[in-house]
Design an enzyme around this catalytic site. Structure first.
Site, PDB file in Angstrom:
ATOM      1  N   LYS A   1      63.104  26.358  25.151  1.00  0.00           N
ATOM      2  CA  LYS A   1      62.107  26.316  24.063  1.00  0.00           C
ATOM      3  C   LYS A   1      60.664  26.307  24.587  1.00  0.00           C
ATOM      4  CE  LYS A   1      65.103  24.296  20.560  1.00  0.00           C
ATOM      5  NZ  LYS A   1      65.278  23.269  19.534  1.00  0.00           N
TER       6      LYS A   1
ATOM      7  N   ASN B   1      61.512  27.918  18.658  1.00  0.00           N
ATOM      8  CA  ASN B   1      62.961  28.104  18.456  1.00  0.00           C
ATOM      9  C   ASN B   1      63.280  29.426  17.762  1.00  0.00           C
ATOM     10  OD1 ASN B   1      62.323  27.639  15.748  1.00  0.00           O
ATOM     11  ND2 ASN B   1      64.173  26.458  15.372  1.00  0.00           N
TER      12      ASN B   1
ATOM     13  N   ALA C   1      60.394  10.605  21.868  1.00  0.00           N
ATOM     14  CA  ALA C   1      59.100  11.268  22.088  1.00  0.00           C
ATOM     15  C   ALA C   1      59.292  12.540  22.893  1.00  0.00           C
ATOM     16  CB  ALA C   1      58.137  10.316  22.796  1.00  0.00           C
TER      17      ALA C   1
ATOM     18  N   TYR D   1      74.669  15.414  15.686  1.00  0.00           N
ATOM     19  CA  TYR D   1      75.724  15.601  14.698  1.00  0.00           C
ATOM     20  C   TYR D   1      77.047  15.854  15.406  1.00  0.00           C
ATOM     21  CZ  TYR D   1      74.420  20.350  15.893  1.00  0.00           C
ATOM     22  OH  TYR D   1      74.101  21.477  16.596  1.00  0.00           O
TER      23      TYR D   1
HETATM   24  P1  NDP Z   1      64.380  15.514  25.112  1.00  0.00           P
HETATM   25  O1  NDP Z   1      65.160  15.506  26.371  1.00  0.00           O
HETATM   26  O2  NDP Z   1      63.118  16.290  25.022  1.00  0.00           O
HETATM   27  O3  NDP Z   1      64.005  13.979  24.724  1.00  0.00           O
HETATM   28  C1  NDP Z   1      64.955  12.975  24.819  1.00  0.00           C
HETATM   29  C2  NDP Z   1      64.448  11.706  24.130  1.00  0.00           C
HETATM   30  O4  NDP Z   1      65.553  10.788  24.090  1.00  0.00           O
HETATM   31  C3  NDP Z   1      63.309  10.996  24.857  1.00  0.00           C
HETATM   32  O5  NDP Z   1      62.495  10.358  23.915  1.00  0.00           O
HETATM   33  C4  NDP Z   1      64.069   9.978  25.711  1.00  0.00           C
HETATM   34  O6  NDP Z   1      63.321   8.822  26.047  1.00  0.00           O
HETATM   35  C5  NDP Z   1      65.179   9.588  24.772  1.00  0.00           C
HETATM   36  N1  NDP Z   1      66.361   9.060  25.467  1.00  0.00           N
HETATM   37  C6  NDP Z   1      67.242   9.776  26.204  1.00  0.00           C
HETATM   38  N2  NDP Z   1      68.200   8.959  26.683  1.00  0.00           N
HETATM   39  C7  NDP Z   1      67.894   7.707  26.241  1.00  0.00           C
HETATM   40  C8  NDP Z   1      68.511   6.438  26.423  1.00  0.00           C
HETATM   41  N3  NDP Z   1      69.627   6.279  27.153  1.00  0.00           N
HETATM   42  N4  NDP Z   1      67.939   5.377  25.819  1.00  0.00           N
HETATM   43  C9  NDP Z   1      66.825   5.518  25.077  1.00  0.00           C
HETATM   44  N5  NDP Z   1      66.189   6.705  24.861  1.00  0.00           N
HETATM   45  C10 NDP Z   1      66.732   7.779  25.455  1.00  0.00           C
HETATM   46  O7  NDP Z   1      65.430  15.963  23.982  1.00  0.00           O
HETATM   47  P2  NDP Z   1      65.081  16.655  22.586  1.00  0.00           P
HETATM   48  O8  NDP Z   1      63.916  15.938  22.001  1.00  0.00           O
HETATM   49  O9  NDP Z   1      65.007  18.127  22.754  1.00  0.00           O
HETATM   50  O10 NDP Z   1      66.418  16.383  21.731  1.00  0.00           O
HETATM   51  C11 NDP Z   1      66.705  15.108  21.197  1.00  0.00           C
HETATM   52  C12 NDP Z   1      67.935  15.185  20.321  1.00  0.00           C
HETATM   53  O11 NDP Z   1      67.665  15.919  19.116  1.00  0.00           O
HETATM   54  C13 NDP Z   1      69.123  15.894  20.987  1.00  0.00           C
HETATM   55  O12 NDP Z   1      70.242  15.084  20.806  1.00  0.00           O
HETATM   56  C14 NDP Z   1      69.279  17.184  20.227  1.00  0.00           C
HETATM   57  O13 NDP Z   1      70.631  17.576  20.156  1.00  0.00           O
HETATM   58  C15 NDP Z   1      68.742  16.794  18.847  1.00  0.00           C
HETATM   59  N6  NDP Z   1      68.253  17.956  18.105  1.00  0.00           N
HETATM   60  C16 NDP Z   1      68.886  18.283  16.929  1.00  0.00           C
HETATM   61  C17 NDP Z   1      68.474  19.379  16.199  1.00  0.00           C
HETATM   62  C18 NDP Z   1      69.198  19.724  14.928  1.00  0.00           C
HETATM   63  O14 NDP Z   1      68.991  20.825  14.403  1.00  0.00           O
HETATM   64  N7  NDP Z   1      69.999  18.825  14.375  1.00  0.00           N
HETATM   65  C19 NDP Z   1      67.354  20.227  16.630  1.00  0.00           C
HETATM   66  C20 NDP Z   1      66.721  19.782  17.864  1.00  0.00           C
HETATM   67  C21 NDP Z   1      67.193  18.691  18.559  1.00  0.00           C
HETATM   68  P3  NDP Z   1      62.387   8.779  27.372  1.00  0.00           P
HETATM   69  O15 NDP Z   1      61.128   9.509  27.027  1.00  0.00           O
HETATM   70  O16 NDP Z   1      62.168   7.331  27.612  1.00  0.00           O
HETATM   71  O17 NDP Z   1      63.167   9.459  28.463  1.00  0.00           O
END
Ligand code: NDP
Length: 287
Positions: free
Chosen positions: A68, A92, A142, A234
């Protein structure tokens, strides 16, 4: 004539996008082909795949993990970006900027990027009957997904937004960066905190972290309450939703967001409006 579409990702075999778009096409009587396109995970391969697709007559492409941001950079240097893509820092949905082609640009120079993820979420929340106008919203996460929903949430008229993240500095930096670039976001009261410190009453709490993939649970405060809880993940048991369901909140997983963002992409590409509720019903009967 058949219109060609792809979704580009790595991995890509699991993608539900072909089934969703084929359902949309059936609904509006469009003749389309929508394929999964695997791509090696490097920028040069992504650009080669995208150029070959569009120069070969492709109409539109979706972009998923991990491309992306690469798609964003590609479009910023070529056909341009929508406001939602600019704020999200991610793309996207790819299409050709026909105005640029009319001015003499080549197809490769006119590849344009949009981002429909955030509006897909907002549309799904609205379809659930959860009021967003004047809502106090907490967004956990974030990363890219959180970033993409902030402008659509603000545009939907929410009252306050609190962004919580495991790494607090990322949430703080995100608020600052988006406030600096978007006057609409700058005008909104947005706070940031650590996920473990998120507490009090909200109308809606949204999980935009990827924690659901790991099976871990978020450190949610006992005094964190909401009427509605939404998890962008999901297709699996989600402890985040179980936590709030046990506190009598209404809950939803993110499959409707996936269909919502797909419908917006399809509409941008074909000009057809999708009845998302009808498409969701047809898709759930098949799964
Ligand atoms: P990123 O990798 O960019 O961000 C991950 C985020 O999750 C960060 O804020 C990270 O925190 C946090 N995180 C990861 N692991 C942990 C943990 N063990 N404990 C606490 N916080 C955690 O991922 P995306 O933002 O791209 O995606 C996030 C989710 O959204 C995914 O599951 C994805 O499948 C879903 N999604 C769903 C869509 C839909 O159409 N339904 C569309 C787009 C995304 P930190 O900054 O501290 O690392």
């Amino acid at each position: 004539m058949t219109q060609h579409f792809i979704v580009i990702g790595n991995p890509i075999a699991h993608s539900k996008s072909p089934a969703i778009h084929e359902q949309f096409a059936r609904q509006v009587g469009a003749d389309i082909s929508y394929q999964r396109q695997y791509c090696p995970a490097d920028d040069a391969s992504f650009i080669a795949v995208v150029e070959a697709f569009f120069c070969g007559g492709g109409v539109g492409a979706n972009v998923t993990v991990p491309f992306k941001q690469t798609a964003y950079d590609c479009c910023a240097a070529r056909g341009g970006l929508s406001d939602h893509a600019k704020t999200a820092g991610a793309v996207n949905t790819l299409l050709i900027n026909k105005a640029l082609v009319a001015k003499g640009a080549s197809i490769a120079e006119a590849i344009y990027g949009d981002n429909t993820d955030g509006q897909g979420l907002v549309n799904h929340i609205a379809s659930l009957g959860w009021p967003l106008a004047d809502a106090r919203v907490a967004l956990i996460g974030a990363g890219g997904a959180a970033r993409g929903v902030i402008l659509p949430l603000v545009e939907a008229g929410i009252d306050t937004l609190t962004i919580a993240n495991r790494t607090v500095s990322k949430a703080t930096d995100l608020v600052k960066e988006l406030s600096d670039t978007s006057p609409v976001i700058a005008a909104k009261k947005i706070e940031s905190c650590a996920t473990s410190e998120l507490s009090g009453a909200f109308d809606i709490v949204i999980n935009a972290t990827s924690i659901g993939l790991s099976g871990d649970t978020l450190p949610l405060d006992n005094n964190l309450n909401c009427q509605y809880a939404y998890d962008m993940m999901y297709g699996r048991a989600l402890p985040f939703l179980q936590h709030f369901a046990a506190r009598d909140a209404q809950v939803s997983e993110g499959y409707g967001m996936l269909i919502g963002q797909a419908a917006l992409s399809f509409e941008r590409w074909t000009g057809h409006t999708i009845d998302v509720a009808k498409a969701t019903e047809s898709l759930s009967q098949k799964s």
